[in-house]
Write an enzyme that holds these catalytic residues in place. Structure first.
Site, PDB file in Angstrom:
ATOM      1  N   CYS B 149       0.850  -1.208   0.000  1.00 13.51           N
ATOM      2  CA  CYS B 149       0.000   0.000   0.000  1.00 13.51           C
ATOM      3  C   CYS B 149       0.882   1.252   0.000  1.00 13.51           C
ATOM      4  CB  CYS B 149      -0.958  -0.074   1.197  1.00 13.51           C
ATOM      5  SG  CYS B 149      -2.236   1.178   1.155  1.00 13.51           S
ATOM      6  N   GLN B 150       0.739   2.103   1.007  1.00 13.05           N
ATOM      7  CA  GLN B 150       1.584   3.299   1.062  1.00 13.05           C
ATOM      8  C   GLN B 150       3.065   2.896   1.131  1.00 13.05           C
ATOM      9  OE1 GLN B 150       1.485   5.346   4.790  1.00 13.05           O
ATOM     10  NE2 GLN B 150       1.783   7.354   3.861  1.00 13.05           N
TER      11      GLN B 150
END
Lengths: 313, 356
Positions: B149-150
């Site tokens: 994700c991030q």
């Protein structure tokens, strides 16, 4: 069904429900009440638990913005099912028709969302009385807050006025936000009613309360998702968040002023120290990196070129 | 009325079932007790500020056959034990079983003293030092990097800036193009004054992040989910699983203010990653610098990072060895569903082992 046989059926149903209610009351230890009377039961407790849960979910941290009122919008989604169960449950006890029960449930939803649209349903905490008051145009605090400060306490007057103006701004934006969410709810009610009255030909009928509720949630999500991607929503959402942040910024400033007067460290001072500390750490890390000998990782299969590069450094 | 077909008997039966499940199931809920944050044995091999770098040990005693260590960089917005939630729902265990030597960065819980930690500090500082630790421990020049994700976006930045230290890059549910039509978060952020937000709050509270995520599907996530929960209340194992997930979802660290400011402004608001305009430590992040093999994994039903946001990676990286893996599931299911356990870690392991 003839009128007489319909009466018989209703009478029979009524007796059945009365008997069933008695059994339920015994099972759950409820107090003696007539059929169709308010019956909370465990689902009533669940509604309370759900509220507590959702309250925890919304966060009440010291640094978090007050989101408590926002959650009311969606807490209803869970409560809706419980209320629906309650209404249908009582309705059958009163021998109401399915059409009546569905209509009443939809009307209760409509009433709820209409409350949001006309501003009676929700409000932010605090000075909400002024905001909802139709005479808010003559709100005395707003009236005085519009004057410039004068005299020895001029700066403090200005700060206080600014704080109040920020709050008023947030209240107004918050009402706009709720209004728009209320419209989403109303549209969902209309779409739900239309679906129930005239479902698509290939749609299977809803044969349980759970399915009715799931359909309701699907419709709400569909309309919300569509609306949440519009420019209108983005604007309203941005404005309410920005207004809240503006208020909190001013609040922090005033708190810092108070701390300063008490000769205590302020948040701004501590922040400044943290900022300098991190800047220093970056400098130290950069210096350490420069000083660190760049020894090559010699692997068995390392190429000559790699080794040479390592030697150069 | 033909849309609803309910008989009084059905209504009563349903209400009775609901009440019975509630009455009998509440005790199961109360007996859940404390839940661990990760289940696989691990050893802390490096610590710095709030960060801890963990090395995992295979519960089956399987030795690492891939000589290049695998470093997992998780997102800042949730806790990394999602990758190791339960014994039978652990991506970490799956990777260990494929012969990977698995390390994971636990970012910890930033507090006020971390408000001025920047993206440069995270990427060129923390991640880089973790990579150095692994290179030192394993006597290698490069590591395999898996960003989630991030953390995937961070991994892209890192690999672009330090290509010499990365052997293979894996991105999982990683946003790359933040301005696709179905990206609700990116849409919402456009009119929010992020600078004012960070200036007002300092660190961004985890509660606030959670509220934003819940509002992506509010009726389902705040209401229906807990009604559905009643259905499983009478099953201790299912309620246990539910609570593991519930704990993880709301175990959200605050976000270091300055890193949040840059991430939201540069990535979400201005989509600078794909424009080559993100600047870290005085250097521009150019995805074309990524010439190492890339495996990009996305979830088809991801409502947080839609596939449309992940898939464009192919056109922006410079590598000629690009592989995509789509998973039938959502943003969370990709770590914890039973099909994910069967598909995702074995695929990653195979892909890595094929590349040495």
């Amino acid at each position: 069904m003839s009128t007489a046989s319909a009466q018989d059926w209703l009478k029979g149903q009524q007796q059945y429900w009365d008997s069933w209610f008695d059994q339920q009351r015994k099972f759950f230890g409820g107090e003696s009440q007539g059929a169709g009377a308010s019956f909370a039961g465990p689902q009533g407790q669940w509604a309370e638990l759900l509220k507590v849960w959702q309250s925890a979910v919304s966060g009440t941290g010291q640094n978090a913005p007050d989101l408590g009122a926002f959650q009311q919008q969606f807490t209803k989604a869970g409560e809706t099912y419980l209320n629906m169960m309650q209404q249908f449950y009582q309705g059958t006890g009163q021998a109401k028709t399915l059409e009546q029960m569905t209509k009443e449930w939809a009307e209760s939803l409509q009433k709820f969302f209409s409350g949001a649209v006309d501003g009676k349903g929700f409000s932010a905490n605090g000075f909400s009385g002024f905001a909802k008051d139709p005479l808010s145009a003559v709100d005395p605090l707003n009236f005085f807050a519009s004057f410039p400060g004068i005299g020895y306490t001029r700066e403090k007057q200005e700060q206080l006025s600014h704080l109040y103006q920020q709050w008023s701004e947030f209240e107004a934006k918050f009402r706009e936000y709720n209004n728009s969410m209320g419209k989403v709810g109303l549209e969902a009610v209309q779409k739900f009613q239309a679906y129930v009255a005239n479902p698509p030909q290939d749609a299977a009928p809803l044969t349980s309360l759970k399915e009715v509720y799931a359909k309701w949630v699907d419709i709400c999500e569909e309309i919300y998702a569509k609306y949440a991607m519009t420019e209108e929503y983005t604007t309203v959402y941005g404005e309410v968040v920005n207004a809240l942040m503006g208020f909190k910024k001013q609040q922090s400033k005033m708190l810092d002023d108070a701390m300063d007067q008490l000769n205590l460290p302020t948040r701004a001072e501590v922040d400044s120290l943290h900022e300098r500390l991190h800047a220093l750490r970056r400098e130290v890390a950069a210096l350490k990196a420069e000083l660190k000998p760049k020894a090559p990782k010699v692997k068995p299969d390392a190429t000559k070129d790699t080794t040479k590069q390592g030697k150069k450094s | 009325m033909i849309g609803i077909q309910l008989s009084p008997e059905k209504i009563f039966k349903e209400v009775t079932n609901f009440n019975t499940k509630l009455a009998e199931g509440i005790k199961n809920l109360r007996q859940v007790g404390d839940l661990p944050s990760g289940v696989t044995e691990k050893e802390a091999v490096y610590k710095e500020d709030k960060l801890v770098l963990y090395h995992y040990k295979s519960p089956t005693g399987k030795k690492a056959t891939n000589k290049t260590p695998l470093l997992i960089s998780y997102a800042l917005v949730n806790r990394p034990y999602m990758t190791d939630l339960q014994e039978n729902r652990s991506m970490i265990r799956g990777l260990l079983e494929t012969g990977q030597d698995v390390y994971l960065i636990d970012w910890g819980y930033p507090d006020r003293s971390d408000r001025y930690v920047t993206m440069d500090d995270y990427i060129n500082g923390y991640i880089d030092r973790c990579v150095d630790v692994l290179c030192e421990r394993h006597n290698v020049d490069k590591v395999n990097l898996l960003g989630i994700c991030q953390g995937g976006a961070f991994s892209l930045c890192y690999t672009s800036l330090h290509p010499e230290k990365i052997a293979n890059l894996i991105t999982m549910v990683t946003p790359v193009d933040f301005h696709t039509a179905d990206n609700m978060l990116a849409h919402w952020i456009q009119n929010i004054d992020v600078d004012l937000l960070v200036d007002s709050l300092g660190n961004v509270p985890g509660d606030m992040m959670n509220w934003t995520f819940l509002n992506l599907k509010p009726y389902r996530l705040i209401g229906q989910k807990y009604i559905d929960m009643v259905e499983i209340l009478d099953n201790p194992q299912q309620i246990h699983n539910f609570m593991y997930m519930e704990k993880w979802i709301f175990d959200s660290p605050d976000q270091a203010g300055e890193a949040y400011r840059q991430f939201v402004n540069d990535f979400y608001k201005h989509n600078r990653l794909i424009k080559g305009e993100v600047e870290l430590g005085g250097q521009k992040v150019d995805l074309k610098n990524i010439t190492v093999p890339v495996l990009n994994i996305y979830a088809n039903d991801d409502h947080l990072v839609p596939p449309s946001a992940s898939k464009p990676l192919k056109q922006y990286v410079g590598t000629k060895d690009y592989t995509e893996l789509s998973f039938k599931g959502g943003h969370i299911g990709i770590y914890v569903s039973s099909s994910a356990q069967r598909e995702v870690p074995p695929s990653i392991g195979k892909w890595l082992n094929e590349r040495g």
